[in-house]
Design an enzyme around this catalytic site. Structure first.
Site, PDB file in Angstrom:
ATOM      1  N   ASN A   1      11.827 -50.963 -33.018  1.00  0.00           N
ATOM      2  CA  ASN A   1      10.895 -50.817 -31.906  1.00  0.00           C
ATOM      3  C   ASN A   1       9.877 -49.766 -32.349  1.00  0.00           C
ATOM      4  OD1 ASN A   1       9.564 -50.316 -29.544  1.00  0.00           O
ATOM      5  ND2 ASN A   1      11.401 -49.979 -28.307  1.00  0.00           N
TER       6      ASN A   1
ATOM      7  N   ARG B   1      10.494 -55.610 -31.703  1.00  0.00           N
ATOM      8  CA  ARG B   1       9.994 -55.683 -30.337  1.00  0.00           C
ATOM      9  C   ARG B   1       8.469 -55.709 -30.417  1.00  0.00           C
ATOM     10  NH1 ARG B   1       8.904 -51.019 -26.213  1.00  0.00           N
ATOM     11  NH2 ARG B   1       8.514 -52.256 -24.359  1.00  0.00           N
TER      12      ARG B   1
ATOM     13  N   HIS C   1       8.796 -55.495 -19.870  1.00  0.00           N
ATOM     14  CA  HIS C   1      10.242 -55.202 -19.798  1.00  0.00           C
ATOM     15  C   HIS C   1      11.060 -56.498 -19.804  1.00  0.00           C
ATOM     16  CE1 HIS C   1       9.456 -51.155 -17.511  1.00  0.00           C
ATOM     17  NE2 HIS C   1       9.562 -50.929 -18.816  1.00  0.00           N
TER      18      HIS C   1
ATOM     19  N   ARG D   1       2.820 -43.417 -14.033  1.00  0.00           N
ATOM     20  CA  ARG D   1       1.857 -44.453 -13.628  1.00  0.00           C
ATOM     21  C   ARG D   1       1.897 -44.654 -12.121  1.00  0.00           C
ATOM     22  NH1 ARG D   1       4.486 -48.327 -17.517  1.00  0.00           N
ATOM     23  NH2 ARG D   1       3.829 -47.588 -19.555  1.00  0.00           N
TER      24      ARG D   1
ATOM     25  N   GLU E   1      18.242 -53.409 -24.414  1.00  0.00           N
ATOM     26  CA  GLU E   1      17.146 -54.213 -24.954  1.00  0.00           C
ATOM     27  C   GLU E   1      17.352 -54.526 -26.431  1.00  0.00           C
ATOM     28  OE1 GLU E   1      14.688 -51.277 -22.814  1.00  0.00           O
ATOM     29  OE2 GLU E   1      13.194 -52.854 -22.681  1.00  0.00           O
TER      30      GLU E   1
END
Ligand code: ADP
Length: 403
Positions: A11, A93, A182, A243, A386
Site C-alpha cells: 500500500n 492497493r 474503502h 474531512r 484490507e
C-alpha cells in the site's frame, strides 16, 4: 499449477509504504511493516516478523525504490525474500480505478498507462500507487503484479445512486459521478459479517460503517454494494477525522467569493482542517471522548455532529435496503469505541436496531455480535483486514490466470 501461495501486499502512499506478506494457503500473515517519511527527514522502517520482536531501521530512504529494497532485505532476513519461489504475486492497493477498473487487474504497460490517466481523479494517491507498482516490477519483472482498486466494490452502485443531479453533458465530460472508496474494507467486512451470522453473503443485507480517520458507510444487498457515502472523492459523506463530509457545495463558492479563499485553500480546509479536528482541535476519537467526558463544550459539539451524521446515514441506508440483517462497525473508531456504537444506535429499536450494553462494552477482539439475542438486526463489530482482502483477490486472479 505452481505451488507458490504467498502474496506480498503493498500500500504505497506519497511518503510511505505499508506492506504485508501473507500465505494464501491458509491466509496466515507471515510478516508486515511500514516505511514512513520516505524522502523526508527522519525516515524509518519498522518490520514485524512473524516471530520475535519488531525491527526498526532509522535511516534515510530517499525514494520508494530504496524503501522497497530495504523491505526486501528485511523479508530476506526472515528467509522470505522477494526472490522466493513461493511468492505468487505482488498485490497493490490502487485508490482510484474510475469506471475502467471494476475487478482486480494484472498490471501491464497498458494498465499502468490507464491508471496514470486516472490521476486527475486522485492526484495525491494514484501517482504514489503507480510508483509502488513500478518499483516492485523492477525488482521482480517475472512476477505477476496485481492492482486491487479501492473503488471497485462500488462499481455496482445503481445509476440512481452513482449519478449526481448535475448537467449530464458536463458531468460525463469530466467524469463527475459517485465512485466510493474503502471498497476492499466494505467488501471484506460485509462478507465477514455474513460468516459471523453463519449465512451466505448472497442472502444478507448489511450496512457497513467504516469509521477510521477516514470514514464511510455502505449498503450491501446480498453481497452487492448498492450505496456508499463517499463520492467523486473521499470528501463526501460522514464527518471524519479531518474531512468535513457532506456540506452544501455553496459553502465553497461562499468561501471563495466572500472569504477570498483560493480553491486550493478551500480544498485544504475541507480535507485537512475540518471534521473533528476543525470542530474541536482533535481528530483522535479517544481524545474527543475524554474531553467530552470532562464537559468540554467543543468536544461535546464535535461528538454530537459526528453521531448525528452517522445516524442520518444509518436511517437512509435502512430505507435504501428495505430489509436490514446486520449493521457492522469497523476500523479504528468502529472497532474500539463502545461510546460511538452506543450513541449511533440509541433509540433505534423501531428500526430493529439495538446494542446490548454489556456486550458492547467488552474490549475488542475478533468479529463479534453486540446486539441482544433475537434482535431483528444483528449489530456486529468486525475488525477490517484490507491487506487480507487485497491478497485474497490477487491470489484468486493469479490462480485463475494460471489455471
Ligand atoms: P485510518 O483511517 O488512518 O486507517 P484507523 O482505522 O486505524 O485509521 O482509525 C484510526 C482512528 O481510530 C484514530 O484516529 C482514533 O480516532 C480511532 N481510535 C483508535 N482507537 C480508539 C479507541 N480505543 N477509542 C476510540 N477511538 C479510537
Amino acid at each position: 499449477m505452481s505451488a507458490a501461495t504467498r502474496v506480498l501486499v503493498l500500500n504505497s502512499g506519497s511518503s510511505s509504504v505499508k506492506y504485508r506478506l501473507l500465505d494464501m494457503a491458509d491466509g496466515r500473515p507471515l510478516a508486515g511493516g511500514l516505511v514512513e517519511r520516505i524522502g523526508e527527514e527522519g525516515s524509518r522502517l519498522v518490520h514485524n516478523p512473524q516471530r520475535g520482536e519488531p525491527r526498526e531501521q532509522r535511516r534515510s530512504f530517499p525514494d520508494h525504490a530504496a524503501a522497497l529494497k530495504a523491505v526486501g532485505e528485511e523479508l530476506q532476513a526472515d528467509g522470505q525474500g522477494l526472490d522466493s519461489p513461493e511468492l505468487a504475486a505482488v498485490a497493490h492497493r490502487v485508490v482510484h480505478g474510475g469506471t475502467r477498473f471494476t475487478e482486480p487487474t494484472l498490471v501491464t504497460e497498458e494498465v499502468l498507462a490507464e491508471i496514470r490517466a486516472l490521476t486527475p481523479l486522485a492526484p495525491l494517491h494514484n501517482p504514489a500507487n503507480i510508483t509502488g507498482i513500478e518499483v516492485a516490477r523492477a525488482l521482480r519483472p517475472d512476477l505477476p503484479q496485481v492492482a486491487v482498486f479501492d473503488t471497485a466494490f462500488h462499481a455496482t452502485l445503481p445509476p440512481a445512486a452513482a449519478t449526481y443531479a448535475v448537467d449530464r453533458a458536463t458531468a460525463d465530460r469530466y467524469g463527475v459521478r459517485r465512485y466510493g472508496f474503502h471498497g476492499t474494507s466494505h467488501q471484506y467486512v460485509s462478507r465477514r459479517t455474513a460468516a459471523l451470522l453463519g449465512r451466505d453473503p448472497a442472502e444478507v443485507n448489511v450496512i457497513v460503517l467504516h469509521l477510521g480517520n477516514g470514514a464511510s458507510a455502505s449498503a450491501v444487498a446480498g453481497g452487492v454494494c448498492v450505496e456508499t457515502s463517499m463520492g467523486l472523492t473521499p470528501l463526501e459523506g460522514l464527518v471524519m477525522g479531518t474531512r468535513s463530509g457532506d456540506v452544501d457545495p455553496a459553502v465553497v463558492f461562499h468561501l471563495h467569493r466572500v472569504g477570498g479563499l483560493s480553491m486550493d485553500a478551500v480544498d485544504d480546509l475541507l480535507n485537512r482542517r475540518s471534521g473533528m479536528v476543525g470542530l474541536c482541535g482533535d481528530n483522535d476519537m479517544r481524545e474527543v471522548e475524554r474531553r467530552r467526558g470532562e464537559g468540554d463544550p467543543d468536544a461535546r459539539l464535535a461528538f454530537e455532529v459526528y453521531i448525528h451524521r452517522l445516524r442520518k446515514y444509518i436511517g437512509a441506508y435502512c430505507a435504501v435496503l428495505g430489509r436490514v440483517d446486520a449493521l457492522a462497525f469497523t476500523a479504528g473508531v468502529g472497532e474500539h469505541s463502545a461510546g460511538v456504537r452506543a450513541a449511533a444506535t440509541a433509540g433505534l429499536e423501531g428500526l430493529g436496531i439495538a446494542v446490548d450494553e454489556a456486550l458492547n462494552g467488552l474490549p475488542s477482539g475478533g468479529p463479534r455480535l453486540v446486539s441482544p439475542a433475537h434482535s431483528r438486526v444483528a449489530v456486529a463489530v468486525v475488525p477490517t483486514d484490507e491487506e487480507f482482502e487485497i491478497a485474497r483477490q490477487a491470489f484468486a486472479l493469479v490462480r485463475r490466470t494460471a489455471g
